[in-house]
Write a protein that holds these residues in place. Structure first.
Motif, short mmCIF file in Angstrom:
data_model
loop_
_atom_site.label_atom_id
_atom_site.label_comp_id
_atom_site.label_asym_id
_atom_site.label_seq_id
_atom_site.Cartn_x
_atom_site.Cartn_y
_atom_site.Cartn_z
N MET A 131 15.82 21.14 -2.56
CA MET A 131 17.05 21.02 -1.76
C MET A 131 17.50 22.38 -1.21
O MET A 131 18.61 22.51 -0.70
CB MET A 131 18.16 20.34 -2.56
CG MET A 131 18.72 21.13 -3.70
SD MET A 131 17.46 21.51 -4.97
CE MET A 131 18.36 22.66 -5.97
N ALA A 156 17.29 24.89 1.68
CA ALA A 156 16.93 24.70 3.10
C ALA A 156 16.79 26.02 3.84
O ALA A 156 17.34 26.19 4.92
CB ALA A 156 17.98 23.81 3.77
N GLN A 161 21.07 12.54 -1.87
CA GLN A 161 21.46 13.57 -2.84
C GLN A 161 22.93 13.98 -2.65
O GLN A 161 23.39 14.16 -1.53
CB GLN A 161 20.57 14.80 -2.67
CG GLN A 161 19.09 14.49 -2.94
CD GLN A 161 18.18 15.70 -2.71
OE1 GLN A 161 18.43 16.50 -1.82
NE2 GLN A 161 17.14 15.80 -3.51
N GLU A 201 20.81 11.08 -6.27
CA GLU A 201 20.41 12.24 -7.06
C GLU A 201 21.57 13.22 -7.08
O GLU A 201 22.04 13.65 -6.02
CB GLU A 201 19.19 12.91 -6.44
CG GLU A 201 17.92 12.57 -7.16
CD GLU A 201 16.78 13.42 -6.70
OE1 GLU A 201 15.92 13.72 -7.53
OE2 GLU A 201 16.72 13.78 -5.51
N PHE A 253 23.35 16.82 -8.01
CA PHE A 253 23.17 18.25 -8.34
C PHE A 253 24.54 18.85 -8.62
O PHE A 253 25.49 18.59 -7.88
CB PHE A 253 22.52 19.01 -7.17
CG PHE A 253 21.10 18.61 -6.93
CD1 PHE A 253 20.06 19.25 -7.58
CD2 PHE A 253 20.79 17.58 -6.05
CE1 PHE A 253 18.75 18.87 -7.37
CE2 PHE A 253 19.47 17.19 -5.84
CZ PHE A 253 18.45 17.83 -6.51
N TYR A 287 20.79 21.52 -11.91
CA TYR A 287 21.85 22.55 -11.87
C TYR A 287 21.49 23.58 -10.80
O TYR A 287 20.32 23.98 -10.70
CB TYR A 287 21.93 23.34 -13.18
CG TYR A 287 22.22 22.59 -14.45
CD1 TYR A 287 22.58 21.24 -14.48
CD2 TYR A 287 22.12 23.26 -15.68
CE1 TYR A 287 22.83 20.60 -15.68
CE2 TYR A 287 22.37 22.62 -16.88
CZ TYR A 287 22.73 21.29 -16.87
OH TYR A 287 22.96 20.65 -18.07
N ILE A 334 22.15 24.88 0.87
CA ILE A 334 21.93 23.70 0.02
C ILE A 334 21.87 22.48 0.94
O ILE A 334 22.83 22.19 1.65
CB ILE A 334 23.07 23.52 -1.01
CG1 ILE A 334 23.20 24.77 -1.89
CG2 ILE A 334 22.87 22.25 -1.85
CD1 ILE A 334 22.03 25.08 -2.78
N ALA A 335 20.73 21.79 0.89
CA ALA A 335 20.50 20.72 1.88
C ALA A 335 20.61 19.32 1.28
O ALA A 335 19.75 18.48 1.50
CB ALA A 335 19.13 20.91 2.53
N ARG A 373 25.74 21.64 5.68
CA ARG A 373 25.08 20.91 6.77
C ARG A 373 25.24 19.39 6.69
O ARG A 373 25.06 18.68 7.66
CB ARG A 373 23.57 21.23 6.75
CG ARG A 373 23.30 22.72 6.78
CD ARG A 373 21.86 23.06 6.41
NE ARG A 373 21.72 24.51 6.18
CZ ARG A 373 20.62 25.20 6.35
NH1 ARG A 373 19.49 24.61 6.73
NH2 ARG A 373 20.58 26.49 6.11
#
Lengths: 180, 180
Positions: free
Chosen positions: A127, A129, B3, B86, B88, B119, B128-129, B145
């Motif tokens: 994740m 990017a 996610q 999912e 995080f 984590y 962070i995508a 994003r």
């Protein structure tokens, strides 16, 4: 500005040196790094499952990641990269709770020109990017969405799917071409 | 599986409670949380620049993030979300080197059903995508994003640009609709 994620272990820091050091301390036997490259294995994989598992346990100890030696030329090349790209240090530290402070202090000591804003301690990297990821683990590159660059290490010798760099001079050459 | 990144402070954990506790310990003065909401400020912003800066320094102390109270209903809702997404946990821990072990232990204790693989301790969140980010800081959501969700907190009352959730029941309602 494009972004580059850079892994820590066996890319900028040399935990295999610490494995060699602690194993010698505990057994009196000094393994040479060349042997790891000949065998194409991680340090602890060299000893079979049971004994290797115990040696892998070193990774959980406070101090294992403290003051690790630097990979040759990485400071100089990352200082140069930092002028052209946004750098992130992205390390899968989360399996090893006791590694975090040692890794943090190491980055502060050896890369004072990169802000803590650019540190990422994670468990997975899929994740993240950024545009590029420089990593020694094929699995991290496989799940990565950008351009993956494989940093040469004993445990990845067989891979032919990713562009391989043997050292930091090759990293610089690659990015010099990218910038043209 | 889509996610969701979930911030920690003032989203699942309650550092304002620790500020209130330590400030009372050091001064004998108990500030009520309602006052923070009335003022629309972070705890330390309530005291002006100089004194506020000293109080903000609590964040650097070992133990500040240890055993923080949980935000109401978040365990239950995240257990439910974990079946559909999912998850995080993505926290900007990197300004505070001494927070990392406390935050790690806290996640292990209160969210044993979420793996350390999920984590992320970082300095910024723009790379962070994930598909969603639940966060109390407008700046994190602005650079994100994916779809940003603002978790109601004293310091974000004025924002009208992001979808606001007042509590974890509202988070569940939102994702129930998303899943339809």
């Amino acid at each position: 500005m494009k972004q580059i994620a850079i892994d820590m272990d066996e890319v900028i820091a040399r935990p295999n040196d610490r494995f060699i050091e602690w194993y010698a301390r505990d057994t009196g036997i000094k393994i040479r790094e060349e042997v790891l490259f000949q065998e194409g294995k991680k340090f602890y994989q060299y000893f079979g499952e049971e004994k290797g598992g115990a040696i892998r346990g070193y990774l959980h100890h406070k101090g294992f990641f403290k003051d690790l030696p630097l990979m040759a030329d990485c400071q100089k090349v990352i200082r140069w990269l930092d002028q052209h790209y946004e750098i992130f240090f992205v390390t899968a530290a989360m399996e090893f709770r006791n590694s975090m402070e040692d890794k943090y202090d190491w980055l502060q000591a050896y890369f004072p020109f990169i802000s803590w804003r650019q540190y990422v301690f994670c468990g997975r990297k899929d994740m993240i990017a950024t545009d590029y990821l420089i990593d020694d683990h094929v699995s991290n590159l496989t799940s990565f969405r950008g351009k993956g660059i494989l940093f040469h290490a004993p445990h990845n010798l067989e891979d032919t799917t990713f562009m391989r760099v043997k050292n930091w001079k090759e990293v610089r050459s690659f990015f010099e071409k990218e910038l043209k």
